[in-house]
Scaffold this motif. Structure first.
Motif, PDB file in Angstrom:
ATOM      1  N   ASP A 200      30.023-113.240 -13.471  1.00 34.70           N
ATOM      2  CA  ASP A 200      29.746-112.442 -14.657  1.00 34.70           C
ATOM      3  C   ASP A 200      31.053-111.935 -15.284  1.00 34.70           C
ATOM      4  N   GLU A 204      30.455-106.543 -16.676  1.00 30.86           N
ATOM      5  CA  GLU A 204      29.125-106.641 -16.079  1.00 30.86           C
ATOM      6  C   GLU A 204      29.174-106.833 -14.562  1.00 30.86           C
ATOM      7  N   PRO A 235      29.132-101.538 -13.199  1.00 26.59           N
ATOM      8  CA  PRO A 235      28.646-101.875 -14.540  1.00 26.59           C
ATOM      9  C   PRO A 235      27.323-101.163 -14.835  1.00 26.59           C
TER      10      PRO A 235
END
Length: 351
Positions: A200, A204, A235
């Motif tokens: 990711d 994130e 995140p």
């Protein structure tokens, strides 16, 4: 005192976390000279109450590291990329993070009558922001001061959590194959990092960052010990409990002691009144506003968690220079930042 003069005075005044009192005094004098009531609260924050249509707040403290305060000329590409222009830059620790935004907010507060707070220890414990949310009533909106660039608004930050892993083993000859505490600590660090590895984007993802390691033979010679202090960035959608549970699965020997001052992540809507007012200020100053998500953590996380009001973060300065040995701010961008914040406060203030 002009906004630039205030900026120069604040950058010239050392204000490392825990030692903000002299810089706080500069701010109190600035507001009092402008006819505003200002004082230091029990946490050491500068409080200058005003129109609570918006609270302009930034942190007074900086990280350590001396940089000679000076003004220099430099060349920069034009926005169109068709040439170069000469810019004037103020060098000094804190010029970007976050004395530039702090000075711009103080100037905008004096110009508009908006409420202002300069808080302490954002770079360490956020004790100033924690005290502020407990000690004052909720404003109608908050603009938190951190460098976003004069033409961008920051809407998201990751959260923060600290854990300290400790392990001890009996001392033994180094030729023996059994792992000692130092090996256990290294293996623990690798397991934890692997547990959060994914593809990711950084914003994130959970970031695992060991920041301190200590290990070796104990003074009495009877054991080997090791300690790893580790910071985690969280995140949106991930809680401190989620991280603690994942780390527990990685902890086969030893133990982890968790800090009790975790900070939740935040991601706010671009459609709030405060974000809209900032975009309008940027357009009025000739910019094309952008939205940012930062991979670090700020006091905005605490304000958004504690208060049910719109929060956004803004401030002049290039965040790539945060904490850097060449920290400096473009003075024209600082001026634009003052204008943006002044327009924003004028739109949000109620009186």
């Amino acid at each position: 005192m002009t906004p630039r003069e205030l900026l120069w005075e604040l950058v010239s005044t050392p204000s490392v976390s825990g030692g903000e009192s002299d810089a706080a005094g500069v701010l109190v004098d600035y507001f009092e000279d402008a006819g505003r009531n200002a004082w230091l609260d029990d946490a050491g924050n500068v409080r200058a109450p005003g129109d609570d249509g918006v609270l302009l707040t930034s942190h007074i403290d900086t990280v350590p590291g001396h940089i000679d305060v000076r003004e220099e000329r430099a060349t920069s590409e034009t926005p169109q990329g068709d040439g170069e222009t000469v810019v004037r830059e103020l060098w000094g620790r804190g010029s970007v993070d976050a004395t530039g935004p702090l000075a711009a907010m103080a100037a905008a507060s004096v110009a508009t009558g908006a409420s202002f707070a300069g808080v302490v220890e954002e770079e360490t414990t956020s004790s100033g922001a924690r005290h502020l949310v407990e000690d004052r009533t909720e404003p109608d909106a908050v603009v938190n001061g951190e460098p976003s660039g004069w033409d961008a608004v920051t809407l998201g930050y990751r959260g923060f959590l600290t854990g300290t892993y400790t392990v001890a083993t009996e001392s033994a000859h180094s030729s023996r194959p059994d792992p000692n505490a130092v090996q256990h600590a290294v293996a623990w660090t690798e397991r934890v990092q692997s547990a959060f590895d994914d593809d990711d984007p950084v914003f994130e993802s959970v970031t695992v960052k060991p920041v301190d390691f200590d290990g070796g033979l104990a003074e009495d010679g009877r054991s080997v010990t090791a300690t790893v202090e580790t910071q985690f960035r969280l995140p949106p959608g991930t809680t401190a409990s989620d991280v603690r549970a994942a780390v527990a699965d990685c902890t086969e020997v030893g133990a982890v002691a968790w800090s009790d001052d975790s900070v939740p992540p935040v991601m706010v809507s671009p459609r709030t009144t405060v974000a809209g007012a900032l975009r309008a200020g940027i357009r009025d100053a000739g910019g094309d506003p952008a939205h940012l998500r930062k991979t670090g953590t700020s006091d905005a996380n605490l304000y958004a968690a504690a208060w049910d009001c719109p929060v956004a973060t803004y401030g002049p300065g290039d965040s790539a220079l945060d904490h850097a040995p060449d920290e400096r701010i473009d003075l024209a961008d600082f001026d634009r930042g003052v204008d943006v914040l002044t327009t924003t406060a004028q739109r949000l203030c109620t009186s």
